[in-house]
Structure formats: structure tokens, C-alpha cells
Design a protein around this motif. Sequence first.
Motif, mmCIF file in Angstrom:
data_model
loop_
_atom_site.group_PDB
_atom_site.id
_atom_site.type_symbol
_atom_site.label_atom_id
_atom_site.label_comp_id
_atom_site.label_asym_id
_atom_site.label_seq_id
_atom_site.Cartn_x
_atom_site.Cartn_y
_atom_site.Cartn_z
ATOM 1 N N ARG A 1 0.833 -1.204 0.000
ATOM 2 C CA ARG A 1 0.000 0.000 0.000
ATOM 3 C C ARG A 1 0.870 1.258 0.000
ATOM 4 N NH1 ARG A 1 -2.909 -2.561 4.113
ATOM 5 N NH2 ARG A 1 -2.318 -0.951 5.609
ATOM 6 N N ALA A 2 1.951 1.222 0.779
ATOM 7 C CA ALA A 2 2.859 2.372 0.819
ATOM 8 C C ALA A 2 3.520 2.584 -0.539
ATOM 9 C CB ALA A 2 3.913 2.164 1.902
ATOM 10 N N MET A 3 3.935 1.495 -1.179
ATOM 11 C CA MET A 3 4.568 1.597 -2.491
ATOM 12 C C MET A 3 3.598 2.164 -3.525
ATOM 13 S SD MET A 3 6.203 -1.481 -4.807
ATOM 14 C CE MET A 3 6.966 -2.171 -3.335
ATOM 15 N N LYS A 4 2.364 1.684 -3.483
ATOM 16 C CA LYS A 4 1.354 2.153 -4.440
ATOM 17 C C LYS A 4 1.027 3.627 -4.198
ATOM 18 C CE LYS A 4 -3.231 0.807 -6.244
ATOM 19 N NZ LYS A 4 -2.815 0.704 -7.660
ATOM 20 N N ARG A 5 0.972 4.024 -2.918
ATOM 21 C CA ARG A 5 0.648 5.415 -2.600
ATOM 22 C C ARG A 5 1.759 6.363 -3.047
ATOM 23 N NH1 ARG A 5 -2.828 9.203 -2.827
ATOM 24 N NH2 ARG A 5 -2.621 10.827 -1.231
ATOM 25 N N VAL A 6 3.004 5.995 -2.799
ATOM 26 C CA VAL A 6 4.129 6.831 -3.232
ATOM 27 C C VAL A 6 4.122 6.954 -4.755
ATOM 28 C CG1 VAL A 6 6.641 6.958 -3.389
ATOM 29 C CG2 VAL A 6 5.554 6.351 -1.210
ATOM 30 N N PHE A 7 3.892 5.839 -5.429
ATOM 31 C CA PHE A 7 3.818 5.832 -6.891
ATOM 32 C C PHE A 7 2.721 6.776 -7.375
ATOM 33 C CE2 PHE A 7 2.039 3.814 -10.765
ATOM 34 C CZ PHE A 7 3.154 3.870 -11.579
ATOM 35 N N ASP A 8 1.558 6.722 -6.720
ATOM 36 C CA ASP A 8 0.429 7.586 -7.108
ATOM 37 C C ASP A 8 0.751 9.061 -6.918
ATOM 38 O OD1 ASP A 8 -1.173 5.467 -7.821
ATOM 39 O OD2 ASP A 8 -2.253 5.381 -5.923
ATOM 40 N N VAL A 9 1.290 9.403 -5.742
ATOM 41 C CA VAL A 9 1.535 10.809 -5.420
ATOM 42 C C VAL A 9 2.590 11.402 -6.347
ATOM 43 C CG1 VAL A 9 2.444 12.369 -3.658
ATOM 44 C CG2 VAL A 9 0.788 10.606 -3.020
ATOM 45 N N SER B 1 -6.726 6.067 -6.894
ATOM 46 C CA SER B 1 -5.375 5.670 -7.269
ATOM 47 C C SER B 1 -5.247 5.857 -8.780
ATOM 48 C CB SER B 1 -5.131 4.205 -6.890
ATOM 49 O OG SER B 1 -3.848 3.782 -7.306
ATOM 50 N N LEU B 2 -4.027 5.856 -9.278
ATOM 51 C CA LEU B 2 -3.853 5.952 -10.730
ATOM 52 C C LEU B 2 -4.434 4.740 -11.425
ATOM 53 C CD1 LEU B 2 -0.207 7.351 -10.964
ATOM 54 C CD2 LEU B 2 -2.333 8.595 -11.363
ATOM 55 N N VAL B 3 -4.286 3.564 -10.809
ATOM 56 C CA VAL B 3 -4.783 2.321 -11.399
ATOM 57 C C VAL B 3 -5.647 1.601 -10.374
ATOM 58 C CG1 VAL B 3 -4.174 0.119 -12.463
ATOM 59 C CG2 VAL B 3 -2.718 2.115 -12.829
ATOM 60 N N GLY B 4 -6.791 1.136 -10.819
ATOM 61 C CA GLY B 4 -7.709 0.408 -9.951
ATOM 62 C C GLY B 4 -9.046 0.257 -10.646
ATOM 63 N N PRO B 5 -10.006 -0.399 -10.014
ATOM 64 C CA PRO B 5 -11.340 -0.505 -10.615
ATOM 65 C C PRO B 5 -11.967 0.885 -10.768
ATOM 66 C CG PRO B 5 -11.067 -2.038 -8.777
ATOM 67 C CD PRO B 5 -9.901 -1.108 -8.738
#
Length: 466
Positions: free
Chosen positions: A270-278, A376-380
Motif C-alpha cells: 500500500r505504501a509503495m502504491k501510494r508513493v507511486f500515485d503521489v 489511485s492511478l490504477v484500480g477498478p
Amino acid sequence: MDAPLAAQRALNEPPTTDELLIAPSLERRRLQCYLALMAGDTLSILGGFAFSGYFYAALNGLTYSAFYGMLVLPFFLTLALYNGAYSICALREEWAGIFRALAAIGVAVGVVLLVQFLTMPGMDLSRLMFGGGVILAVILMVALRLRLRLFVNWWCGPSVINELIIDDGGPHMHIPGAIRVSAAALGLRPDLYDPNALDRIGLALRNIDRVIVSCPADRRMEWAMMLKGANVDGEVLDDQVMRLGAHGARTVGHYGLLLVSSGPLGLRDRAMKRVFDVVLASAAVVALLPLYLFITLAIKLEDGGPVLFVQRRMGRGNRFFNMYKFRSMSAGLCDAEGNVSASRDDQRVTRIGRFIRSTSLDELPQFFNVLLGDMSLVGPRPHATGSLAGDKLFWEVDPRYWQRHGLKPGLSGLAQVRGYRGATDHERDLVNRLQSDLEYLEGWTIGRDIQILLLTLRVLVHHRAF
């Protein structure tokens, strides 16, 4: 794999004891494959370092680099044994084993460099020779493991484990590569009060690595008790697990619990995905600022109405949030509940709205939803609560619909890059999206997010974007 001929006998003609050998043992063959992989990895490390040293400084370099190869080797083998580079998974999937071996050699090289720095700080290390040895060792290791895959397939067959399905009157099931036999034909009965019956089952399970029993509910307890003493991984088919969508089971005190839900991602993911998004959303907002200003001005000049369209959508954890879009319909005709999907010749859509919808530019304000943490950038993709598939609400079409809310909704998703977007005129339109969304939840990786974002560039302009 076909069941042996004995499994086809009638119940009144059970096979003899000698005919109960269902499959040859694969345990020794797996061990031999592990040793072959280990020998190949050892040869790769020693050979890679030796060749690098000889190429760099002839015999003097050979002695020098071979010393470092022998230092790396024991650390590598220890780590490789620990991380599963020699495991059933590595035999089944060659790339899984390769990645684990590469991880082991990476850590081993780091340990050797650290040890030298701490214990022999004055010793001269040829970076070119050492680095060349590491690179050659990696190349040789990958090449040899790919070649050894042929040996594994030849020596162990298509499946590296013997998996047995015992059909005792339960639901029919099929697992690729598994042996399937009839309990009645083989005379197998889980009679806990008959040692001869248990011995017969034990004979049938010789050389079996995993057994699955399909039987009626009233015989599951007997089979479960019998399998506990069979020295084999045993499972009993229970269709209740499928109906509940259970992921696992555990016991707490005197209670048995089925795990029916869990967060799709752990804290690290979740942290990795959040950093990627921000990081990417912030960069996108800065880079697209002139486009934001141009679209804002165009909307204002057309009818003077509000620039943004705000609609309540369902997000992660089945919670509502306000999703932002550039307004593409006449201010008085916007559908806040999403009860009516836009059609190709929808009269509600403005001229500038038709352009930004067809090019997906109306979605750009959702980068701010990403920065706010709602998306998020990617998701449903998030849906309006009143959306219909045919004449049914989305959740009325398939009860699994709510499972897609286990992750934050995205600007794009697996369903979108597969072409499942636009109006849902038929129930099948929703089912196709839902299947892709659930597939995404089951197999998330940061690499897959990057792939989906790159594929999104191909579908920004889409024949169903209206």
C-alpha cells in the motif's frame, strides 16, 4: 495423467495389493533435480569469476578472481537454500527459481563486499574484474537454469509432484496433471474401526505428495481423520468454501474459522502504491497545467456554467467520495446520480464536452482525487450508484460486485485497457468489467500498474467514449 487400469475395476473386483501402486515416487527425482540446479549454479559462479579474471589478467587474474568466486559461493548457496531457489516452486516455474537465485547472488555479493570492507580495508579490489565476474555468473546461471528445465521435464514429467484426487461420491473436480481414481473401484474406505481398510488406503497413497478427497458431507470427517495419519498433504473438498469464497482456515480455541476476506495489499504494498500515485499525479498536474487552464476557459466560454462536475461515487471499503470531472453536459442537465448513461448522440453533451469526453480529457481533474487519497492511478473504475446494466443496478447483476471495492478506485484499470468502458447496455458489459477488476485485485504488482498506465495511452481515444 490417466488413472491406472486397476482404477477401472468394478467394486466387486477390487485390485490386489500389488496393483495399488498408483504412481512411481518423484521424491528422489526431485532431489536429483535440486542437485543438478545446485551444480549448475556452482559452475556458473566459479566459471563466471574465473573467465572474467583470465580475460582481464590471464593466469594471475584467474587466481585472483577464483578466490572471490569461492568467497561468494558459500554465501550464495546458504541464501539460495533459504529463499527457495531449490524448491518445488523453482522446479515448476523456471523463472521463479531464476529470480530467487538472482536475489541470492545479489545479497551474497553484497555480503562479500561488506566483509572485505570491514576485515581487509587495505586489500585492492579490481572493480572491473569483480564486476565482470558477477555479470558473467548471472548470465551463465540464467542460461543453465533455462537449459536444465528440459532435464526437469524429462526426469520428473509434466508435474513435479504426484497429486491424487480420490473420487468417493462427491463433486467432480479436475486439476491439470493430477491422477484421479475411484474409491469404489479401488476398494478404499475411510473406516476408522478397520485397520485393514486404513492399511489399504495407506498402500494406495504410497509415493503420493498431495491427496484431495471428494466425498459427501457425511464422510468428510472420516476422511479427514484418516488423512491426518497418512503422512501426506491431504485436503477434503468442501463446496461451502467455494460458496463463501474462503481464502483459508484456522482454529481459535474450540472454534473453526474460514477466512472469507482480507485486504488485497499489505502495508508495504500500500505504501509503495501510494508513493507511486503521489509522485506521478503531482508530476501530471504540473505538466498538464496549461491544458487544465485551456479546458477551463473553453467550458466557461461555451455556456458560463461551472467548470467541474462533482458526482458521488463508491470507493474503497464501500465508502462514498466526491469524484471530479470537467463538466461535459449542459449545466441544467447533468445527472448527479448517474441513472442515465451517456449515449453516442446524447443531446445533453455540449460541443466542448463531446471533444473532452471522446479524448478522455474530462477525467483529468481526477488527478486531484488521487492526491487527496480518494483514488489511485490504477484500480477498478468508480461507478455512480444509479448506474444500470441493462435494466438492473450493477450489484443486482452479480453479487461479487462489491468485492471490487477492496482497493481504491482508479483513473484507469485492467477493464479499461481491455476495451470494457462506455455505456453498459447489457448485463454482459458489466460482467466483463467485473471479471477484469477482480483479476486485478487478485494479482496486484507495481509492475502491472505501470503496464496498465502505458496501455491506457492506447485507449484514451475510444469508440465507446461518448
